[in-house]
Design an enzyme around this catalytic site. Structure first.
Site, short mmCIF file in Angstrom:
data_model
loop_
_atom_site.label_atom_id
_atom_site.label_comp_id
_atom_site.label_asym_id
_atom_site.label_seq_id
_atom_site.Cartn_x
_atom_site.Cartn_y
_atom_site.Cartn_z
N ARG A 1 0.54 14.32 -8.36
CA ARG A 1 -0.32 14.87 -7.32
C ARG A 1 -0.10 16.35 -7.07
O ARG A 1 -0.82 16.95 -6.26
CB ARG A 1 -0.09 14.08 -6.02
CG ARG A 1 -0.73 12.69 -5.99
CD ARG A 1 -2.23 12.78 -5.83
NE ARG A 1 -2.55 13.80 -4.84
CZ ARG A 1 -2.42 13.63 -3.53
NH1 ARG A 1 -2.04 12.48 -3.06
NH2 ARG A 1 -2.68 14.61 -2.70
N ARG B 1 3.66 6.52 -2.99
CA ARG B 1 4.00 7.77 -2.28
C ARG B 1 5.49 8.06 -2.27
O ARG B 1 5.89 9.19 -2.07
CB ARG B 1 3.49 7.69 -0.85
CG ARG B 1 2.09 8.20 -0.72
CD ARG B 1 1.91 9.03 0.49
NE ARG B 1 1.84 8.15 1.66
CZ ARG B 1 1.60 8.61 2.88
NH1 ARG B 1 1.44 9.90 3.07
NH2 ARG B 1 1.54 7.79 3.89
N TYR C 1 -13.05 6.77 12.42
CA TYR C 1 -12.85 8.10 11.82
C TYR C 1 -14.09 8.98 11.99
O TYR C 1 -14.00 10.17 12.31
CB TYR C 1 -12.48 7.98 10.34
CG TYR C 1 -11.04 7.55 10.11
CD1 TYR C 1 -9.98 8.33 10.56
CD2 TYR C 1 -10.73 6.36 9.46
CE1 TYR C 1 -8.66 7.94 10.36
CE2 TYR C 1 -9.42 5.96 9.26
CZ TYR C 1 -8.39 6.76 9.72
OH TYR C 1 -7.09 6.37 9.53
N ASP D 1 -9.19 5.47 -1.58
CA ASP D 1 -9.01 5.53 -0.13
C ASP D 1 -10.23 4.92 0.53
O ASP D 1 -11.32 4.92 -0.05
CB ASP D 1 -8.81 6.96 0.37
CG ASP D 1 -8.22 6.96 1.77
OD1 ASP D 1 -6.99 6.90 1.91
OD2 ASP D 1 -9.01 6.97 2.74
N ARG E 1 0.83 -1.19 0.00
CA ARG E 1 0.00 0.00 0.00
C ARG E 1 0.87 1.26 0.00
O ARG E 1 1.88 1.34 0.68
CB ARG E 1 -0.90 0.02 1.23
CG ARG E 1 -1.80 1.22 1.25
CD ARG E 1 -2.75 1.17 2.42
NE ARG E 1 -2.16 1.71 3.62
CZ ARG E 1 -2.05 3.02 3.85
NH1 ARG E 1 -2.44 3.89 2.97
NH2 ARG E 1 -1.52 3.45 4.97
O1 CP3 Z 1 -1.14 2.13 -2.31
C1 CP3 Z 1 -2.10 2.84 -2.60
O2 CP3 Z 1 -1.99 4.01 -2.93
C2 CP3 Z 1 -3.41 2.15 -2.62
C3 CP3 Z 1 -4.53 2.97 -2.26
C4 CP3 Z 1 -4.80 3.24 -0.80
C5 CP3 Z 1 -4.72 4.52 -0.20
N1 CP3 Z 1 -5.29 4.45 1.04
C6 CP3 Z 1 -4.19 5.72 -0.83
C7 CP3 Z 1 -3.75 6.84 0.02
C8 CP3 Z 1 -5.33 2.36 0.13
C9 CP3 Z 1 -5.53 0.87 0.01
C10 CP3 Z 1 -5.65 3.16 1.28
C11 CP3 Z 1 -6.34 2.62 2.44
C12 CP3 Z 1 -6.38 3.41 3.68
N2 CP3 Z 1 -6.60 4.74 3.84
C13 CP3 Z 1 -6.30 2.83 4.95
C14 CP3 Z 1 -6.18 1.37 5.22
C15 CP3 Z 1 -4.82 0.86 4.97
C16 CP3 Z 1 -3.88 1.03 6.10
O3 CP3 Z 1 -2.97 1.85 6.03
O4 CP3 Z 1 -4.04 0.32 7.09
C17 CP3 Z 1 -6.40 3.86 5.90
C18 CP3 Z 1 -6.34 3.71 7.39
C19 CP3 Z 1 -6.61 5.07 5.18
C20 CP3 Z 1 -6.83 6.43 5.74
C21 CP3 Z 1 -5.73 7.31 5.31
N3 CP3 Z 1 -5.66 7.89 4.05
C22 CP3 Z 1 -4.54 7.67 6.00
C23 CP3 Z 1 -4.22 7.26 7.42
C24 CP3 Z 1 -3.76 8.46 5.15
C25 CP3 Z 1 -2.37 9.02 5.40
C26 CP3 Z 1 -2.37 10.49 5.68
C27 CP3 Z 1 -0.96 11.02 5.52
O5 CP3 Z 1 -0.74 11.82 4.61
O6 CP3 Z 1 -0.08 10.63 6.30
C28 CP3 Z 1 -4.47 8.57 3.94
C29 CP3 Z 1 -4.04 9.27 2.74
C30 CP3 Z 1 -3.66 8.42 1.60
N4 CP3 Z 1 -4.38 7.35 1.12
C31 CP3 Z 1 -2.52 8.60 0.77
C32 CP3 Z 1 -2.58 7.62 -0.23
C33 CP3 Z 1 -1.64 7.43 -1.39
C34 CP3 Z 1 -1.49 9.68 0.94
C35 CP3 Z 1 -2.01 10.93 0.35
C36 CP3 Z 1 -0.95 11.73 -0.34
O7 CP3 Z 1 -0.28 11.20 -1.23
O8 CP3 Z 1 -0.89 12.92 -0.01
#
Ligand code: CP3
Length: 328
Positions: A15, A6, A126, A51, A2
């Site tokens: 992005r 990034r 959340y 997400d 996952r």
């Molecule tokens: O690899 C991938 O990009 C697959 C897609 C994916 C994302 N989120 C993209 C994302 C998946 C499968 C998720 C699931 C997700 N989102 C979970 C479950 C997986 C896990 O980690 O246990 C959870 C808890 C979330 C909620 C969430 N969304 C969090 C905690 C965050 C991080 C915030 C941060 O910036 O630290 C996100 C944002 C997020 N989701 C990003 C991505 C690529 C980062 C956003 C960015 O690039 O700015």
């Protein structure tokens, strides 16, 4: 892996000036962000760029993803009326996801696409806490203090996540993963009483399609058996439990997924290599093994290290007698 994207410069370029949820809602960006890590690393599968909170936002819940924080909810859920105000997810709310999945399946050819959704407990946390929480105190307070509100909320979220998974499978996703990332905060008795039936409903939504179902959480060593019972074929394991120990808990019916510690990728290569071989060898104790990290890729991870890791895993897991055409 996952969030493998990034750590990639091409992901950061894609992005630039686009918010996370906007990117997830634009099929061309979803397709490109999903393909980037597959192109770079030649992984055996792709995971949809989206997400877990996306379907809630698509249904009309006022929330955003704040960089460096995570999902933030404008009006946290407290009462039954708040739960009833959450709309059900209709297929036309997420037409752009179906479109992206269809396009991706065409682009990916033989590489399978993994769809996913958030499990009711993690999504509820959340919504109740208003954002990420270390203790999940308000969520647990609702479970124990207002179980009727809790079950109404978890039931609503099971419907949303089930519909989200179904839409992805109908559009061509070859496997699904249910993320109950924060379920490890729960004791097994609480998981059984308040969570299991709701997660089971989500996974049951795609049971008839026959796609493999992965069920993952962080810190869920004591919940692995229950997470399997919820209806998964594959149980995701974080880095805390060695895979042979997880396999002994689960029995041969289940495959395991995992579980290299993501922070290990900052160690010198010989350390990473030894740890990866250890994961592979312990994984052989299970009914099947999907190699993965124990949680998401940290953004500062060196992409060249990830490339080397993927090559090592391919090399080690190549069936005896296979030639160099593997993965072509
Ligand atoms: O690899 C991938 O990009 C697959 C897609 C994916 C994302 N989120 C993209 C994302 C998946 C499968 C998720 C699931 C997700 N989102 C979970 C479950 C997986 C896990 O980690 O246990 C959870 C808890 C979330 C909620 C969430 N969304 C969090 C905690 C965050 C991080 C915030 C941060 O910036 O630290 C996100 C944002 C997020 N989701 C990003 C991505 C690529 C980062 C956003 C960015 O690039 O700015």
């Amino acid at each position: 892996m996952r969030q493998a994207g990034r750590s990639l410069p091409e992901y950061r370029a894609l992005r630039e000036g686009v918010s996370m949820l906007e990117a997830c809602s634009t099929p061309e960006l979803v397709v490109e962000a999903t393909l980037q890590p597959v192109r770079r690393y030649g992984t055996d599968a792709a995971i949809l760029f989206s997400d877990i909170v996306l379907p809630l936002r698509a249904a009309g819940v006022d929330l955003d993803i704040t960089p460096g924080v995570g999902p933030v909810v404008a009006k946290p859920v407290q009462t039954l009326a708040d739960v009833e105000a959450i709309p059900d997810l209709e297929p036309d709310h997420i037409g752009f996801v179906s479109e992206a999945v269809r396009d991706l399946v065409g682009e990916l050819g033989d590489t399978p696409l993994i769809g996913f959704a958030g499990a009711p407990f993690t999504l509820a946390s959340y919504l109740i806490e208003g954002g990420p929480s270390r203790t999940h105190a308000k969520t647990k307070a609702m479970m124990r203090g207002a179980p009727e509100v809790w079950h109404a909320l978890a039931g609503k979220l099971a419907g949303v996540s089930g519909a989200f998974l179904r839409a992805q499978v109908e559009a061509g996703a070859a496997a699904v993963q249910l993320f109950d990332s924060w379920a490890g905060a729960l004791a097994p008795g609480d998981y059984r009483e308040y969570v299991l039936a709701h997660s089971r409903r989500v996974l049951a939504e795609v049971a008839a399609t026959g796609v493999p179902r992965v069920h993952f959480g962080v810190g869920t060593g004591e919940l692995l058996v229950l997470m399997g019972e919820a209806g998964a074929e594959v149980v995701g394991v974080d880095w805390r439990v060695p895979l042979d120990v997880a396999a002994a808990r689960l029995g041969p019916r289940y495959a395991v997924q995992g579980n290299l510690d993501p922070t290990l990728l900052f160690a010198p290569w010989p350390v990473i290599e030894a740890a990866a071989r250890d994961v592979l060898s312990r994984g052989r104790a299970a009914g099947g093994h999907v190699f993965n990290l124990g949680h998401g890729v940290l953004p500062s991870t060196d992409p060249d290290v990830l490339a080397r890791l993927v090559d090592l895993v391919h090399e080690e897991s190549r069936p005896a007698g296979a030639d160099d055409e593997r993965g072509q």
